[in-house]
Enzyme design. Sequence first.
Site, PDB file in Angstrom:
ATOM      1  N   GLU A 103     -35.141  27.842  89.808  1.00  0.00           N
ATOM      2  CA  GLU A 103     -34.595  29.180  89.965  1.00  0.00           C
ATOM      3  C   GLU A 103     -34.038  29.400  91.377  1.00  0.00           C
ATOM      4  OE1 GLU A 103     -34.004  30.978  87.697  1.00  0.00           O
ATOM      5  OE2 GLU A 103     -34.201  33.107  88.113  1.00  0.00           O
ATOM      6  N   ASP A 104     -34.771  28.908  92.387  1.00  0.00           N
ATOM      7  CA  ASP A 104     -34.467  29.310  93.766  1.00  0.00           C
ATOM      8  C   ASP A 104     -33.765  28.250  94.600  1.00  0.00           C
ATOM      9  OD1 ASP A 104     -35.854  31.508  93.018  1.00  0.00           O
ATOM     10  OD2 ASP A 104     -37.660  31.065  94.170  1.00  0.00           O
TER      11      ASP A 104
END
Length: 703
Positions: free
Chosen positions: A76-77
């Site tokens: 996600e990051d």
Amino acid sequence: MVTIEQLIEKILSYNPKANIERIRRAYVFSREAHCAQKRVEGSPYIHHPLSVAFILAEMHLDSATIAAGLLHDTIEDTDMSLNDIKDMFGSEIVFLVEAVTKLSKVEFKTKEDAQAENFRKMFLAMSKDVRVILIKFADRLHNMRTIGFLSEERQEKIANETLEIYAPLANRLGINWLKIEFEDLCFKVLMPELFKELQGKVAKYIEVHEKYFEEVKESIYTRLLASGIEAKIKSRIKNIYSIYNKILKQKITFEQIYDVIGFRIITDTIPHCYEILSIIHSLWPHIPGRFKDFISLPKSNMYESLHTTVVGPSGYQMEFQIRTHEMDLIAEEGIAAHWRYKEKDMLDSKNARYVAWLRDLIKEISDAKEFLEAVKGEVIPETVYVFTPKGDIKELPVGSTSIDYAYSIHTEVGNKCIGAKVNGRIVPLRQKLNSGDVIEIITSASQTPSKDWLKYVVTQRAKSKIKQWIRNEERKQSISLGTSLIEEEIRRHSLPLSIIKSKKMAEVLKSFGIQSLEDLYVLVGFGKLSAHQVVNRLMPEKHEEEITPKPIKPTSSQRSIIKIKGIDNVLYHIGKCCFPVPGDDVIGFITKGKGVTIHRLGCANLERLALNSERLVDVEWIEDGDATAPVKLSIEAMDKPGILANLSALISAANINITYVRANSTSDKRAIIDLILDIKNKKQLFNIQNKIAQMQGILNIRR
Ligand code: MN
């Protein structure tokens, strides 16, 4: 702040054989991936995944789950991809990371009526692997524990979501400690003053009663020692949010709550649980309505315990919970206990109940879905979850029937299924299945699939298996017909049957471009090639013979009234164009895939069909006392009253069945009457035709 060494120490404490090397690699991977990121309070981001992994280790989970916990935010990051993780950590870990990442993208709604949908989303993530939810829980727990660094607005939003979705779900999954921690963390954010006030009251309460409760414990320990029962007594403090709820719901004051502190007695066996219960009841009078036996009647989330409330010294009410170590583990850890490293084996004996638990959850989710569909008309994934008698879960599309289920088990189970028991009751095969159903298929060796089933199945697998069986069956039938036709043709030419296996035959096959003898039979049986053409090539020196019908030989006593020369039990139909009867000169015509149609010689239709002369076969009638064939008669008569009644009386008197009647009047006062009669043979037909012709008012009679 947790370090990687502390994490590893924790894991090794319950799982000395854990794959530590992989944990270290996951740590390094995650640290490098997140290196540019900081948490809101300014610390390196890696502290978050490390803390999440530590929570999972405190839950005694396996090292794959912990590695996935370390990696849970990398997709996600950061710039890392699922492929990177798959290459380095394998398919199990990448599956967990991907599922958690997907779940993080789900927008949860915090309105009360959307709860069902939130549960469903959670459940879908969980249905493949419960560990996905456990990682998500650990993630949320660490975020809640460190929520103080966020803006008030963010804090409130996250706390609301946790209280409305995560805490109830943890409760449904039986993870009691987590539910309690979620609730109190949220309560503290949402109502800080009230939280502080209640916290203070609880601390005071404990202080005031401490000595008293120590005495209570002492008197129990003395009795336990005398009875030789080993047990531990723990005091348990009701969590702040529960106290708040109780005050709110029961409209009472803090001082009126009798179970702020309770006792939990944990022992080794179930008989000891009941012995301890009787010890407590003998020490102090118990309040009858408050005794609950969750051992003989466990809660749906597998919770087991004996509960009782007694009136202790000085009139204080005290609640006791009595349970075994195993029951205590399940009461605290719930579904997570099933995934604990080591204890797994212990819980496997409870597998049936674990499955029943999941089943109840699924039912709840699918009921919620129906509710939502009714309210919102939303499109929701179309799946039902059903169970085998052993408790395995099967996922099927909505609208599936027992036939779909049977084919999902095994092709042979599908092909042989004659009925189904759903939740212990016999139901029609075509009945649609619901989530939570337990299905048992009843099979019979003599059963075969039917074309009708195609109307009742929705899965591609069932459809193709049924079609495949039908195709095979048609092929078998045409092989049998083709074999008979070729053998008969060989006999007709006085050749030995062994010629079928000869080199010559192999050459003939080649000349037709046919791969195998079986394929040849199929082609002949389907009427795409004639036996005559084949056998003719086996003996090229002979010129082609004319196909002529054989004379009738009423010799056999078989029930079938038509026999194709040399073949028994072949599918045939009487031609609807000419209605031949036994005694008529007839010939058979191979209809593609359907067997043989019998026509009278001279039938106009046949003459058109016979352009395909290679599809004609010799057939013969067989005398059979009762067998009949339909015959159509067209009668022209004077249109006067009673003619039809007289005609019908005459035919019935001759013991002939009428299966069809139609009468029309013409403008010139004539009646045209069409009849279909069941006729035994040509002689009977001749007789009845004569009798009809002699009736008054009959002008003409025609077949
Ligand atoms: Mn996270």
